[in-house]
Design a protein around this motif. Structure first.
Motif, PDB file in Angstrom:
ATOM      1  N   LEU A  70       6.169  -5.682  -4.542  1.00  0.00           N
ATOM      2  CA  LEU A  70       4.935  -5.192  -5.149  1.00  0.00           C
ATOM      3  C   LEU A  70       3.827  -5.032  -4.110  1.00  0.00           C
ATOM      4  CD1 LEU A  70       4.871  -7.283  -8.466  1.00  0.00           C
ATOM      5  CD2 LEU A  70       5.451  -4.862  -8.184  1.00  0.00           C
ATOM      6  N   THR A  71       3.777  -5.930  -3.144  1.00  0.00           N
ATOM      7  CA  THR A  71       2.777  -5.811  -2.074  1.00  0.00           C
ATOM      8  C   THR A  71       3.018  -4.565  -1.242  1.00  0.00           C
ATOM      9  OG1 THR A  71       2.662  -8.238  -1.970  1.00  0.00           O
ATOM     10  CG2 THR A  71       1.672  -7.014  -0.148  1.00  0.00           C
ATOM     11  N   LEU A  72       4.277  -4.280  -0.938  1.00  0.00           N
ATOM     12  CA  LEU A  72       4.607  -3.060  -0.201  1.00  0.00           C
ATOM     13  C   LEU A  72       4.166  -1.825  -0.970  1.00  0.00           C
ATOM     14  CD1 LEU A  72       8.191  -3.810   1.202  1.00  0.00           C
ATOM     15  CD2 LEU A  72       6.041  -3.726   2.470  1.00  0.00           C
ATOM     16  N   ARG A  73       4.350  -1.848  -2.277  1.00  0.00           N
ATOM     17  CA  ARG A  73       3.951  -0.699  -3.098  1.00  0.00           C
ATOM     18  C   ARG A  73       2.429  -0.520  -3.066  1.00  0.00           C
ATOM     19  NH1 ARG A  73       8.570  -0.702  -2.766  1.00  0.00           N
ATOM     20  NH2 ARG A  73       7.813   0.607  -1.058  1.00  0.00           N
ATOM     21  N   ILE A  74       1.691  -1.613  -3.043  1.00  0.00           N
ATOM     22  CA  ILE A  74       0.231  -1.530  -2.961  1.00  0.00           C
ATOM     23  C   ILE A  74      -0.191  -0.898  -1.637  1.00  0.00           C
ATOM     24  CG2 ILE A  74      -1.880  -2.900  -2.772  1.00  0.00           C
ATOM     25  CD1 ILE A  74      -0.897  -2.639  -5.605  1.00  0.00           C
ATOM     26  N   LEU A  75       0.462  -1.299  -0.567  1.00  0.00           N
ATOM     27  CA  LEU A  75       0.103  -0.770   0.752  1.00  0.00           C
ATOM     28  C   LEU A  75       0.412   0.710   0.877  1.00  0.00           C
ATOM     29  CD1 LEU A  75       1.173  -3.576   3.269  1.00  0.00           C
ATOM     30  CD2 LEU A  75      -0.994  -3.259   2.073  1.00  0.00           C
ATOM     31  N   GLU A  76       1.314   1.197   0.074  1.00  0.00           N
ATOM     32  CA  GLU A  76       1.710   2.599   0.154  1.00  0.00           C
ATOM     33  C   GLU A  76       0.830   3.545  -0.655  1.00  0.00           C
ATOM     34  OE1 GLU A  76       5.776   2.695  -1.002  1.00  0.00           O
ATOM     35  OE2 GLU A  76       6.532   1.861   0.882  1.00  0.00           O
ATOM     36  N   THR A  77      -0.091   2.991  -1.433  1.00  0.00           N
ATOM     37  CA  THR A  77      -0.927   3.836  -2.266  1.00  0.00           C
ATOM     38  C   THR A  77      -1.920   4.617  -1.421  1.00  0.00           C
ATOM     39  OG1 THR A  77      -2.521   2.044  -2.582  1.00  0.00           O
ATOM     40  CG2 THR A  77      -0.769   2.264  -4.231  1.00  0.00           C
ATOM     41  N   LYS A  78      -2.323   5.760  -1.927  1.00  0.00           N
ATOM     42  CA  LYS A  78      -3.231   6.631  -1.186  1.00  0.00           C
ATOM     43  C   LYS A  78      -4.624   5.999  -1.031  1.00  0.00           C
ATOM     44  CE  LYS A  78      -0.958  10.931  -2.604  1.00  0.00           C
ATOM     45  NZ  LYS A  78      -1.117  12.235  -3.307  1.00  0.00           N
ATOM     46  N   GLN A  79      -4.991   5.116  -1.972  1.00  0.00           N
ATOM     47  CA  GLN A  79      -6.293   4.502  -1.891  1.00  0.00           C
ATOM     48  C   GLN A  79      -6.444   3.681  -0.611  1.00  0.00           C
ATOM     49  OE1 GLN A  79      -4.367   4.563  -4.462  1.00  0.00           O
ATOM     50  NE2 GLN A  79      -5.485   5.047  -6.355  1.00  0.00           N
ATOM     51  N   TRP A  80      -5.340   3.010  -0.214  1.00  0.00           N
ATOM     52  CA  TRP A  80      -5.387   2.206   1.015  1.00  0.00           C
ATOM     53  C   TRP A  80      -5.443   3.134   2.224  1.00  0.00           C
ATOM     54  CZ3 TRP A  80      -5.008  -3.151   1.941  1.00  0.00           C
ATOM     55  CH2 TRP A  80      -4.969  -3.930   0.787  1.00  0.00           C
ATOM     56  N   ARG A  81      -4.710   4.227   2.173  1.00  0.00           N
ATOM     57  CA  ARG A  81      -4.629   5.122   3.334  1.00  0.00           C
ATOM     58  C   ARG A  81      -5.905   5.952   3.505  1.00  0.00           C
ATOM     59  NH1 ARG A  81      -0.659   2.929   6.249  1.00  0.00           N
ATOM     60  NH2 ARG A  81       1.250   2.705   5.041  1.00  0.00           N
TER      61      ARG A  81
END
Length: 257
Positions: A245-256
């Motif tokens: 789940l943490t990996l999925r959060i890091l992959e979101t466009k909001q983080w990028r």
């Protein structure tokens, strides 16, 4: 691998530059010694009383039930309170200071970022566990006991702490406030802790589901000196789930962005 060790070393340096890490370790050690001393003294008192036939009939006197199980159960409660303090800054601090964008410019994968942060927090936790072994070493000089239940108890604490840490890392990735991360982490951990309490009022199927989800139900066997693969895989799967789940959060466009 070289990139992982660079990030891991950086995380440890940041952690140990913060007085909270030292405070958490000291508090854990003090509480560990306090609980062990009081539980051992209580056990010694009842050992003396067991010479009396009345008390001998009242209790089944053994060190696993008298010392080890109460100690490990008490330390599990301590972890419920302390782990959120270890994990609250892992991602939240970087988001608040704006260094998270810089982190994503490094030529490293999200997996490497998450595993380095998880293992740095786990290292702090391992130092706490190693320090708490001193009480058992002192007890060993006084009396003999089986190593198996002690190993089982510490394995249970390690698995429980690993799951708590990964859950805390996930929640830290959702916010830029360390306080919010700590409070939500405690709340989520507490839900997993008490969810089994509703099993008695639920139906047969839901009762079984709630007990299987309860994080403390799976810990009790370790505290009693019993190793069950079901409990082992529960903590491993819970840790992997929140890692994913943490990996999925890091992959979101909001983080990028």
């Amino acid at each position: 691998m070289q990139k992982f060790f660079a990030l891991y070393k950086k995380e440890l340096q940041i952690t140990f530059s913060n007085p909270i890490a030292y405070a958490v370790i000291i508090v854990f050690m003090v509480l560990s010694g306090y609980f062990f001393m009081n539980i051992a003294n209580y056990y010694a008192l009842f050992s003396l009383r067991s010479m009396n036939q009345y008390y001998r009939n009242m209790m089944d006197l053994n060190m696993v039930q008298g010392i080890f199980r109460p100690y490990f159960n008490n330390m599990a409660v301590v972890l419920l309170l302390i782990i959120p303090l270890i994990t609250m800054r892992i991602f939240a601090e970087e988001k608040r200071e704006g260094t998270i964008e810089l982190l994503f410019t490094y030529p490293v994968s999200d997996f490497t970022i998450v595993i380095s942060k998880f293992l740095s927090a786990l290292t702090i936790f391992l130092l706490m566990l190693i320090g708490s072994l001193s009480s058992f070493l002192i007890l060993k000089t006084i009396t003999s006991y089986e190593i198996g239940p002690v190993f089982s108890g510490f394995l249970g604490l390690f698995l429980l702490g690993s799951a708590f840490i990964m859950m805390g890392v996930f929640i830290s990735s959702l916010t830029e406030s360390q306080i919010v991360a700590a409070v939500i982490s405690f709340g989520v951990l507490l839900i997993f802790w008490v969810i089994g309490w509703s099993a008695q009022s639920a139906g047969p199927f839901m009762s079984k589901v709630l007990l299987n989800l309860s994080i403390i139900e799976h810990f009790d066997n370790f505290a009693k000196g019993l190793l069950d693969t079901t409990d082992l895989f529960y903590y491993i799967n819970l840790t992997i789930l929140f890692f994913f789940l943490t990996l999925r959060i890091l992959e979101t466009k909001q983080w990028r962005g």
